[in-house]
Each structure stands twice: as C-alpha cells, then as structure tokens.
Design a protein around this motif. Structure first.
Motif, PDB file in Angstrom:
ATOM      1  N   ALA A 127     -39.770  86.922 -42.916  1.00 17.37           N
ATOM      2  CA  ALA A 127     -39.624  86.827 -41.420  1.00 17.37           C
ATOM      3  C   ALA A 127     -39.238  88.104 -40.568  1.00 17.37           C
ATOM      4  O   ALA A 127     -38.771  88.881 -41.332  1.00 17.37           O
ATOM      5  CB  ALA A 127     -38.788  85.796 -41.064  1.00 17.37           C
ATOM      6  N   PRO A 128     -39.987  88.358 -39.391  1.00 18.08           N
ATOM      7  CA  PRO A 128     -39.757  89.304 -38.624  1.00 18.08           C
ATOM      8  C   PRO A 128     -38.222  89.323 -38.103  1.00 18.08           C
ATOM      9  O   PRO A 128     -37.620  88.245 -38.233  1.00 18.08           O
ATOM     10  CB  PRO A 128     -40.499  89.459 -37.632  1.00 18.08           C
ATOM     11  N   PRO A 129     -37.537  90.514 -37.981  1.00 15.39           N
ATOM     12  CA  PRO A 129     -36.309  90.159 -37.603  1.00 15.39           C
ATOM     13  C   PRO A 129     -35.698  89.998 -36.247  1.00 15.39           C
ATOM     14  O   PRO A 129     -34.706  89.754 -35.985  1.00 15.39           O
ATOM     15  CB  PRO A 129     -35.927  91.731 -37.650  1.00 15.39           C
ATOM     16  N   ALA A 130     -36.987  89.167 -35.554  1.00 15.49           N
ATOM     17  CA  ALA A 130     -36.501  88.562 -34.211  1.00 15.49           C
ATOM     18  C   ALA A 130     -37.557  87.430 -34.210  1.00 15.49           C
ATOM     19  O   ALA A 130     -38.641  87.395 -34.569  1.00 15.49           O
ATOM     20  CB  ALA A 130     -36.683  89.502 -32.811  1.00 15.49           C
ATOM     21  N   SER A 131     -37.095  86.388 -33.421  1.00 16.53           N
ATOM     22  CA  SER A 131     -37.962  85.103 -33.166  1.00 16.53           C
ATOM     23  C   SER A 131     -38.880  85.497 -31.932  1.00 16.53           C
ATOM     24  O   SER A 131     -38.573  86.329 -30.978  1.00 16.53           O
ATOM     25  CB  SER A 131     -37.175  83.979 -33.001  1.00 16.53           C
ATOM     26  N   ILE A 132     -39.500  84.625 -31.332  1.00 16.04           N
ATOM     27  CA  ILE A 132     -40.452  84.589 -30.305  1.00 16.04           C
ATOM     28  C   ILE A 132     -39.489  84.669 -29.083  1.00 16.04           C
ATOM     29  O   ILE A 132     -38.580  83.660 -28.826  1.00 16.04           O
ATOM     30  CB  ILE A 132     -41.561  83.504 -30.046  1.00 16.04           C
ATOM     31  N   GLY A 133     -39.687  85.630 -28.305  1.00 15.14           N
ATOM     32  CA  GLY A 133     -38.603  85.718 -26.911  1.00 15.14           C
ATOM     33  C   GLY A 133     -37.391  86.653 -27.269  1.00 15.14           C
ATOM     34  O   GLY A 133     -36.724  86.946 -26.302  1.00 15.14           O
TER      35      GLY A 133
END
Length: 253
Positions: A127-133
């Motif tokens: 997963a990327p280090p941040a979610s959507i938003g």
C-alpha cells in the motif's frame, strides 16, 4: 457525554448551514428578514452570522441584499477539478498498475504537502503510505518532489516550516533537495527510496498542462526489497505524458 464547547460548535455549524440552505437556485438576493424566515432562525442571529460570512467572502452584500459569495464558487471549483482529474486518470492508472504490477497513485500539491486523489491497488502489492485524501510532506515523496521541481515558483521556498524527517533517509537539507529537484526536471521523474516510509520505494512523474505547469503527479509504489526504480520510471513517465496530452484535449479537465 458531549462537552458544552462541542455542543456550541455543532450549533454554530447547524446555523451556518441553515443560512446557506436558505438560498434557492434562482434567488436574486435575500434580505436578512427573508433569510431568517427561510432558515427558521432569529433575525439577530442571521444578521450576526451574515456579517461574519460577508467578511470571509462566503456571502456578498449589495445594499440590503445578500448573495452566495465568490469564495463558495472558488471552493466548489477546487472540488470539481479533482473529480474530473480522477475520472480522466483512472484508466491510465489502471493500465500503469497492470503494466508494472505495482499500486498507482495520483496526487496534487497543496502548500508543503501532497494530497492523494486516487489509488489503484495492485493485487498483493504494498500500500502507498497514505490513503485517498491523506496528506504527505512533499519533500519526502516522489510525488511531491516532481511537483515541486516543475512548479514555476521556487519549490523549496514553499516549505516554510523546514524539512522534517519522516525516516532516516528523508532529505532535510534544502540545498540537497534543490540539487535533487534540478535532476528531477532534467530526468522527468522523481524517486524516493524509503524517504517517506520504510521499505517503500516510489517513482513519480508530473502531469503538465499546455503551459508546462504541473497539474498533478502519478506514481507507483513498491517494496524497497523488490523495486528497481530505473525499470519503473519509463512506464510512469509514459503514463504522465498520456495524461498530459488528454488534459490538453479534454475541455474543462
């Protein structure tokens, strides 16, 4: 149990919302008395709220009439543009994910941060280090570095609060970052190797408008133990160029 302060804040928000909701699509402006009647609030309360909203440009006042303000339309534009951008980018992000086998992300620059607009996840990928938003410091991310590099404004100058370290690999020296941004402009891609998150490598490229200004950036994320940034870079760069061309030929994108 809610505290008194929390109750007060909710009440204020409810009243402001009632004032905005009182405006109809075809209204030619409302006086305070009519606005209070529609909002079902005391005239004195509406008068006070309206004064504050006018001061913040959320309402405009002409004589004794109030209108929805220009700042609301500015905010609406900031919401609509990312929605159109996500719609345009999704098929390109999906193709990038399929070609690389890595999770693809789309982000925009906001101040010293990047804000993630969309993610297309790879099956079994990290997963990327941040979610959507979510927000990430621009200087610590490939997405942020490529957007800073192609901005006409001096990129490093935007980072007024310094360059905080997220990991031991995060660049914290403005001079070092400035040199890297020069390389990014030359190469057309940026990378971060465990600079934002441990065991994560990200490769990003900027999506540019017809004037060469960065609109957003697209990236892929991979585990540091498996990543080969040089192999990922051509696909990411190609995806960014495709989106840049589509932006150029899509009205209001």
């Amino acid at each position: 149990m809610r505290t008194a302060g929390w109750t007060d804040s909710v009440t204020v928000l409810d009243r402001v919302t009632a004032v905005f909701d009182a405006f109809g699509e075809h209204d030619e402006g409302l006086g305070v008395s009519e606005l209070a009647r529609r909002a079902n609030l005391p005239k004195s309360t509406v008068s006070r709220i309206a004064g504050d909203l006018v001061a913040q440009r959320f309402l405009d006042r002409e004589g004794d009439k109030l209108y929805l303000g220009v700042r609301l339309f500015e905010l609406a534009q900031t919401v609509e543009k990312p929605r159109r951008l996500r719609h345009l980018a999704h098929p390109v992000m999906t193709e990038l994910r399929d070609v690389t086998g890595r999770t693809a992300s789309l982000a925009v620059l906001e101040g010293a941060d990047v804000v993630i607009l969309a993610i297309v996840r790879a099956e079994g990928g990290c997963a990327p280090p941040a979610s959507i938003g979510g927000r990430l410091p621009a200087h610590a991310t490939a997405l942020g570095k490529v957007l800073l590099a192609f901005s006409r404004r001096e990129g490093v100058a935007r980072l007024k609060d310094g360059l905080p370290q997220r990991t031991p690999r995060t660049i914290s020296d403005p001079a070092v970052l400035a040199r890297e941004l020069t390389d990014v402009r030359r190469l057309g891609v940026a990378t971060d190797t465990e600079e934002c998150s441990k065991d994560r490598v990200c490769v990003a490229s900027a999506i540019l408008d017809h004037g060469g200004e960065p609109v957003a950036a697209i990236s892929v994320t991979a585990p540091a133990s498996e990543a080969a940034p040089d192999r990922l870079a051509p696909a990411v760069r190609a995806a960014a160029l495709t989106l840049s061309r589509r932006l150029d030929t899509t009205p209001d994108a």
